[in-house]
Design an enzyme around this catalytic site. Structure first.
Site, short mmCIF file in Angstrom:
data_model
loop_
_atom_site.label_atom_id
_atom_site.label_comp_id
_atom_site.label_asym_id
_atom_site.label_seq_id
_atom_site.Cartn_x
_atom_site.Cartn_y
_atom_site.Cartn_z
N THR A 136 46.07 3.20 -1.14
CA THR A 136 46.51 3.66 -2.45
C THR A 136 45.91 5.04 -2.72
O THR A 136 44.72 5.26 -2.49
CB THR A 136 46.09 2.72 -3.60
OG1 THR A 136 46.02 3.48 -4.81
CG2 THR A 136 44.74 2.08 -3.41
N ASP A 138 45.55 6.04 -5.59
CA ASP A 138 44.81 5.88 -6.85
C ASP A 138 43.36 5.45 -6.64
O ASP A 138 42.56 5.51 -7.58
CB ASP A 138 45.52 4.85 -7.74
CG ASP A 138 46.89 5.33 -8.21
OD1 ASP A 138 47.13 6.55 -8.15
OD2 ASP A 138 47.72 4.49 -8.60
N ARG A 173 45.29 30.67 -22.80
CA ARG A 173 46.02 29.46 -23.19
C ARG A 173 45.23 28.20 -22.84
O ARG A 173 44.32 28.22 -22.01
CB ARG A 173 47.33 29.37 -22.42
CG ARG A 173 48.40 30.29 -22.93
CD ARG A 173 49.61 30.22 -22.01
NE ARG A 173 50.72 30.98 -22.57
CZ ARG A 173 51.76 31.41 -21.88
NH1 ARG A 173 51.82 31.20 -20.57
NH2 ARG A 173 52.73 32.07 -22.47
N HIS A 282 54.83 13.72 -7.81
CA HIS A 282 54.78 13.25 -6.42
C HIS A 282 54.27 14.28 -5.43
O HIS A 282 54.12 13.96 -4.24
CB HIS A 282 56.16 12.72 -6.02
CG HIS A 282 56.50 11.48 -6.78
ND1 HIS A 282 56.95 11.50 -8.07
CD2 HIS A 282 56.38 10.17 -6.44
CE1 HIS A 282 57.11 10.27 -8.51
NE2 HIS A 282 56.79 9.44 -7.54
N LEU A 283 53.97 15.49 -5.91
CA LEU A 283 53.27 16.44 -5.01
C LEU A 283 51.95 15.82 -4.55
O LEU A 283 51.44 16.14 -3.48
CB LEU A 283 52.98 17.75 -5.75
CG LEU A 283 54.20 18.63 -6.06
CD1 LEU A 283 53.79 19.79 -6.96
CD2 LEU A 283 54.80 19.15 -4.77
O1 F6P Z 1 50.73 4.42 -6.01
C1 F6P Z 1 50.55 4.34 -7.37
C2 F6P Z 1 51.24 5.48 -8.04
O2 F6P Z 1 50.86 6.63 -7.39
C3 F6P Z 1 50.94 5.54 -9.52
O3 F6P Z 1 49.85 6.34 -9.85
C4 F6P Z 1 52.27 6.00 -10.09
O4 F6P Z 1 52.44 5.47 -11.39
C5 F6P Z 1 53.24 5.41 -9.15
O5 F6P Z 1 52.63 5.36 -7.90
C6 F6P Z 1 54.55 6.14 -9.07
O6 F6P Z 1 55.34 5.53 -8.08
P1 F6P Z 1 56.92 5.70 -7.90
O7 F6P Z 1 57.33 6.97 -8.53
O8 F6P Z 1 57.12 5.68 -6.43
O9 F6P Z 1 57.55 4.52 -8.56
#
Ligand code: F6P
Length: 358
Positions: A136, A138, A173, A282-283
């Site tokens: 993960t 996270d 800013r 997603h970067l």
């Molecule tokens: O892997 C967990 C995570 O990165 C979260 O922090 C985020 O909310 C989620 O994935 C987003 O995932 P997706 O856009 O693939 O549904």
């Protein structure tokens, strides 16, 4: 022996390093490796898979994403059943078992986060020889001090903050950077600290907007006219709700997003300071893994094969104190590892003047 591997849930830098480690270690034992495509979906009959040998995995360590593909939705998303426990429906589990039997898979490596490992545990409890590998960005899994992917994710936050610093300073800013972290604020905390953020807002520390505004005004009064704020997507006002982009998205849970914009508007209103918001999204998940994540992924993959050779099924690879060992999968799931508000690391951030809005 023939073993299977799948990765499930959101992708994560370092997944290919795990695959490389598994295939390398297994081939030295003379084992065949089957890689199931698109997470657990690849287990649906007749099975969607590729045969992985070292010639197929050479050079993949440095690649982001996963050569197997993945999904965080589909048939294997656990749903709350009659007993109040989240489980994958039994008919789907039976289908997966049929494929594994048919392909004569002697052990299955499940690379995933909390949800995917819970599914792995369900399979293990029904007789499938499963080994878990934690994954993960996270970094919120229990029973492992670190997961691969986290280092790459927060490096992206640091890079973004380095860039935002110069434009924020030039324009005097405040700039708010929204980063990933649904329940746990590790990415925001580490990324924010390393990138020199002035305000860090975490899911674990509900914030008061007036305190954030006060900190920004104080900085202005001291001649520091730019402020960088990092906010985790799951952070929220003391009185507020978590901000979502989509209520109950395709994978069965709310899709988060938008807190950065809300915080930016509130800062501008309360301080009069021109404020901008930026979402990293997603970067943080894409792109090449850092050297640390490559090494960690590789070690996790090799360890998973070792656990199979020792017959230690139901175990998850775990990183503790510079050592890769293992713990029962059940120790890692159902409860997330969150930032502790009174921990040393939060105190260190406060020690250099970071405001958490509390
Ligand atoms: O892997 C967990 C995570 O990165 C979260 O922090 C985020 O909310 C989620 O994935 C987003 O995932 P997706 O856009 O693939 O549904």
């Amino acid at each position: 022996m023939r073993i299977g591997i799948l990765n499930s849930g959101g992708d994560c830098p370092g997944l290919n390093a795990v695959i490389h480690g598994v295939v390398g270690a297994a081939s030295r034992l003379g084992w065949e490796v089957i890689g199931f495509r698109d997470g657990f979906e690849g287990l649906l009959p007749p099975g969607d898979y590729m045969v992985l040998d070292p010639s197929r995995t050479v050079g993949i360590m440095k690649l982001g994403g996963t050569i197997l593909g993945t999904t965080n939705k589909g048939h294997f998303v656990a749903k709350i059943g009659e007993g109040g426990v989240a489980e994958v429906p039994q008919e789907i589990v039976e289908k997966a078992k049929t494929t594994l039997r048919h392909l004569e898979i002697g052990a299955l490596i499940v690379v995933g986060g909390d949800g995917s490992l819970t599914t792995g545990l369900q399979l293990y409890n029904q007789g499938v020889p499963v080994i878990g590998v934690p994954k993960t960005i996270d970094n919120d899994l229990q029973a492992t001090a670190m997961t691969f992917g986290f280092d790459s994710a927060y490096a992206t936050v640091v890079d973004a903050l380095d860039r935002l610093h110069t434009t924020a300073e030039s324009h005097k800013r405040a700039i708010v950077l929204e980063v990933m972290g649904r329940h746990a604020g590790w990415i925001a905390l580490y990324g924010g600290m390393a990138g020199g953020a002035d305000v860090i807002l975490l899911p674990e520390i509900p914030f008061n907007m007036n305190k954030v505004a006060e900190a920004i005004k104080q900085r202005d009064a001291q001649g520091r006219h730019s402020t960088l704020v990092v906010v985790a997507e799951g952070a929220h006002w003391e009185t507020g709700e978590i901000v979502t982009k989509e209520k109950v998205g395709s994978k069965g849970e709310d899709r988060l997003g938008g807190i950065g914009d809300r915080v930016a508007v509130a800062i501008q209103e309360l301080t009069g300071k021109e404020t901008r918001a930026c979402t990293l999204g997603h970067l943080q998940r894409g792109g090449a893994p850092t050297a640390l994540d490559r090494i960690l992924g590789l070690r996790f993959g090799v360890k998973a094969v070792q656990l199979i050779s020792e017959g230690k099924f139901g175990q998850m690879v775990s990183y503790q104190q510079y050592h890769v060992g293992s713990v029962p999968i059940e120790d890692a799931v159902m409860k997330l590892r969150l930032v502790t508000p009174d921990s040393e690391i939060v105190a260190a951030a406060r020690g250099v003047g970071v405001c958490f809005g509390d």
